[in-house]
Design an enzyme around this catalytic site. Sequence first.
Site, short mmCIF file in Angstrom:
data_model
loop_
_atom_site.label_atom_id
_atom_site.label_comp_id
_atom_site.label_asym_id
_atom_site.label_seq_id
_atom_site.Cartn_x
_atom_site.Cartn_y
_atom_site.Cartn_z
N ASP A 35 -28.48 42.05 12.89
CA ASP A 35 -28.45 41.20 12.00
C ASP A 35 -29.70 41.58 10.88
OD1 ASP A 35 -26.52 39.62 12.83
OD2 ASP A 35 -28.10 38.17 13.61
N LYS A 56 -25.88 39.11 7.80
CA LYS A 56 -25.38 38.18 6.76
C LYS A 56 -26.36 37.98 5.59
CE LYS A 56 -23.09 35.53 10.43
NZ LYS A 56 -23.89 35.67 11.69
N GLY A 87 -32.58 38.45 15.01
CA GLY A 87 -33.92 37.99 14.66
C GLY A 87 -34.37 36.81 15.48
N THR A 117 -39.17 33.18 18.66
CA THR A 117 -38.50 32.68 17.70
C THR A 117 -39.44 32.23 16.47
OG1 THR A 117 -37.05 30.59 16.81
CG2 THR A 117 -38.96 30.30 18.40
N MET A 171 -33.66 27.76 7.43
CA MET A 171 -32.37 27.97 6.37
C MET A 171 -32.71 26.71 5.47
SD MET A 171 -29.47 29.04 9.12
CE MET A 171 -30.13 27.79 10.27
N1 SAH Z 1 -32.77 33.07 15.64
C1 SAH Z 1 -33.61 33.02 14.66
C2 SAH Z 1 -33.29 31.83 13.53
C3 SAH Z 1 -32.05 32.47 12.63
S1 SAH Z 1 -31.75 31.35 11.43
C4 SAH Z 1 -35.15 32.73 15.29
O1 SAH Z 1 -35.11 32.24 16.15
O2 SAH Z 1 -36.10 32.96 14.35
C5 SAH Z 1 -32.43 32.04 9.97
C6 SAH Z 1 -33.68 31.05 9.69
O3 SAH Z 1 -34.82 31.54 10.58
C7 SAH Z 1 -34.02 31.49 8.17
O4 SAH Z 1 -33.37 30.97 7.28
C8 SAH Z 1 -35.54 31.20 8.13
O5 SAH Z 1 -35.59 29.69 7.98
C9 SAH Z 1 -35.84 31.65 9.72
N2 SAH Z 1 -36.55 32.70 9.56
C10 SAH Z 1 -36.37 33.72 10.34
N3 SAH Z 1 -37.09 34.85 10.18
C11 SAH Z 1 -38.28 34.39 9.60
C12 SAH Z 1 -39.25 34.96 8.82
N4 SAH Z 1 -39.76 36.27 9.24
N5 SAH Z 1 -40.10 34.18 8.11
C13 SAH Z 1 -39.51 32.90 7.69
N6 SAH Z 1 -38.45 32.49 8.29
C14 SAH Z 1 -37.64 33.12 8.92
#
Ligand code: SAH
Length: 525
Positions: A35, A56, A87, A117, A171
């Site tokens: 991703d 995406k 991510g 996360t 998000m």
């Molecule tokens: N599975 C991921 C989340 C995916 S949804 C997790 O556990 O982190 C995507 C959202 O995650 C983004 O819109 C943002 O709100 C957050 N996000 C993910 N990586 C980020 C980062 N490095 N910095 C800030 N927000 C992040």
Amino acid sequence: MSGIVYLVGGGPGDPELITLRGVECLRQADVVIYDRLVSQALHSYAPQAEWIDVGKQPDHHPIPQHEINRLLVEKGKEGKVVVRLKGGDPFVFGRGGEEAQALLEAGIPFEVVPGVTSAIAGPAYAGIPVTQRNMACSAAFITGHRAQSGCSPTGDWQRAARGVDTLVFMMGVASLPQIVEQMRLAGRPASTPVALVERATTPLQKVVTGTLENILERAAGVCPPALIVVGDVASLHEELQWFKRDERRPLFGLRVVNTRPRVQRWSGTDEIPGPDEFTMRLYALGAQAISLPSCLITPPLDSAPLDCAIHHLSDPEGLGYNWIIFTSRNAVQFFGDRLFAQGCDARSLSSVRLAAVGPRTAAALRPYGLKADFIPSYAHGKSLAKEMTALSGRVVLVPHAEGSPPLTVPDLLSQGYQVEAVPAYRVCTEIEPPDSLTELIAGEADVVTFFSPAAVRGLTNMLAQQGCDPVRTLNSFTTACVGPTTAQAARTAGLRVDIVAAEQSVEGMCQALAQWVAEKQPALG
Ligand code: SAH
């Protein structure tokens, strides 16, 4: 036989926040389906794998979820080891659950490798603990994406605002006004602390803090990906912020292009893949490393001369060499690998002495059970030839890069040595441009670094191939060279050289960058 799909959490952005199990899965992968939010540095754990980008963009879904599910099933059915790399954590707003269901239905085995996360790590890198005694005893992860929530997201937000202390919205950047409004409607006071953490855990992390009252104005410039933290703990940022530019992270926020080559050694080496040393040092110092390998090091087209020299080493009738001279780490590694691949080992070198151009080349001998007998006082081929005059034995083997025997060779010849120079590896400067070249062309970097004349040639070739003027493009960045030879090559190519490292090494380059940043501090903001 069907393969297996690992649903792996790649961590929030800092490449060191992937788990050991995640790295192990990458090392075994045939295919990696990844991703947008996955750190680019993780690619180096699976150079052998096919990498498929299903990233995406916000409001723009190049590959719909059912297509991703289909791809996972298809690759699994082909018997592949598939890593679905996401991510953060795959089961936190990662749609990992849906993918697991699709795999279950298709009868493809899967395993889940949880990740760190961003919902917890992002606030942590901003100095915000999501729970804190006497301040917050519950926390919730909430989607700020209205379309992704159930039918009445605003109702969910109000319920959470009433029942939970710390709210972490993901998000949510585009919905910030609605989030603030719902928090107020749910009865949270206007003075409630709020923090936004953009690009958390990366060198480009930005934190904006305020209250429900004023956060809308303050957060006007924040872009996704970002986390929104609502609750008293957000106020701890002031006191506990630790991930920022300071003496431990002098390069914080600097975007540095790393043009060091990709090395493709003979198969059979047991080297464990991972990010290159310079990339990891840059991250440790707070810089964003943009990996843009500009040349490729491979075995020579013809390895017969090298094999012949190796055979000669263990030939009891042979004249034998008195010395083997290594003028680079590549020479050591390609020679060493070939030695072992030919069924020999360090014992074949028992009657030969070894010279290394500098301490780093000498260190590369160690994994082969070898030690340098001679290192000149200054790490340069000229010093090596000059200082070797005092040494006994006149028959010398020099493994080198195909097409360019090192400068030491004529010096050694003129001093009466009998020199056999054999190509041990090849440096290709005509290579497929990596994706990161687009970033460079778009100007998304601060400094371009060069560790060899070949990297200068490789990058200028690549830019020219894309129809760019290499000199104009590269001169719009700061350029840094590891030493005088590379700097000379860069100037000859028409580049303006801004930084030359005093010591020719990764560490020397990092020090030179840090010194430059310190001098330019105001300009970097
Ligand atoms: N599975 C991921 C989340 C995916 S949804 C997790 O556990 O982190 C995507 C959202 O995650 C983004 O819109 C943002 O709100 C957050 N996000 C993910 N990586 C980020 C980062 N490095 N910095 C800030 N927000 C992040």
